[in-house]
Write an enzyme that holds these catalytic residues in place. Sequence first.
Site, PDB file in Angstrom:
ATOM      1  CG  ASP A  27       8.362 -23.524 -17.781  1.00  0.00           C
ATOM      2  OD1 ASP A  27       8.294 -24.742 -17.591  1.00  0.00           O
ATOM      3  OD2 ASP A  27       8.202 -22.991 -18.888  1.00  0.00           O
TER       4      ASP A  27
ATOM      5  CG  ASP B  13       9.684 -17.912 -23.898  1.00  0.00           C
ATOM      6  OD1 ASP B  13      10.070 -17.850 -22.714  1.00  0.00           O
ATOM      7  OD2 ASP B  13       8.487 -18.043 -24.216  1.00  0.00           O
TER       8      ASP B  13
END
Length: 424
Positions: free
Chosen positions: A116, A307
């Site tokens: 990512d 997250d």
Amino acid sequence: MKQMIIHGGKPLQGDVWIGGAKNSTVALIPASILSRTPVTLEGVPRIADVDNLMDLLNEMDVKSDFQKTTLHIDPENIKMSPLPSGKIKSLRASYYFMGALLGRFGKAVVGFPGGDDIGPRPIDQHIKGFEALGACVTNENDQITITAPATGLKGATIHLEMPSVGATMNIIMASVTAQGQTVIENAAKEPEIIDLATFLNNMGATIRGAGTDSIKIEGVEKLEARAPHTIIPDRIEAGTYISLAGCIGNGICIHNIIEEHLDSYLAKVEEMGVVIDADEDSLYVYPAGDLKMTQIKTGAYPGFATDLQQPVTPLLLTAKTGEGVIIDRIYPKRVGHIEQLRKMGADIKVEDDIILVHPTSKLHGATVSAGEIRAGACLMIAGLMAHGETIINNAGNILRGYDRVQEKLRLLGADVTIQDVPDK
């Protein structure tokens, strides 16, 4: 390209079962090659990252078989094989093969990991750990080569400059077969590290202190799997569904959770006014009343997980008054989802890497793009809240981290379709 199409705006209700932790799974699969006997992992999430890791295992002649939630891995005929760019580029967690290969063969040749785009995530702490154990590390042509001395790796005391989850796990894997004792100071404390240590200890490793900031590893000659290992539930997936339930739920029960893994997150959402009943391994989230804004600062475990910063953002949009503030102290550049939310009508902005959230009475459907896993989860929740059709491009990123997400959302009553479309 995968595309997720959502027709939102209707309340969801029912039950959802959380899968095994992605952040455990992506370390446990590489760690399995440390075993001299076949390994069985249970509770494995059906996510794209698992498929990619299985492909990497295949390049080393490691057979694997994934049925339902059980993954069998047979490393008995493993060959030392370089893992160049390619699949490596598709997921950050491929860097766990560095520690696993170094521990198994005394050498690892791995393409520089991808994953990512959420800002700088250097692997200098990993390299520092390998070098402290005596390994020589070189980086040439976007490929990292790590080589133990002829006499083998030797235990050492390694102080991490920051409690990096990846570095902690990689050093554990490299040191389980090193000579003598290794001590990791300022180690990360995440539950996924405890899960990895439990897995390795059950194969004959000697690891103490996992879950604290000081981990001690006594090197052993070899590891052998003796029984199946069940992966812990995914606290990030659980937190995502809690946010979804608070935004658009008409009563949702979330099963297979470990509540203490979510303490910081639950404290914040309950501070906002979300009403939750806890049972032994489940949470029931009531339909939301009037919610209030809060300030969120992410931090290393047991702090608020980075997250969950993005999945919780739509929940703040539903608050009635005030200004919400999100400060990500782990990855301050993790703000790519904000402009996408603005396309859907969200009153939200970024100033100096600080996210400022204002009440938004209604979101509307739009075409947006999931830049990474958790940004995709954020947009997915927003799409379920929004009136009209939302199209999420690059939805493959969502599938990298969320177990059977289309199936689970449909069971809650969502109108969600995932389809393949040509890349633009």
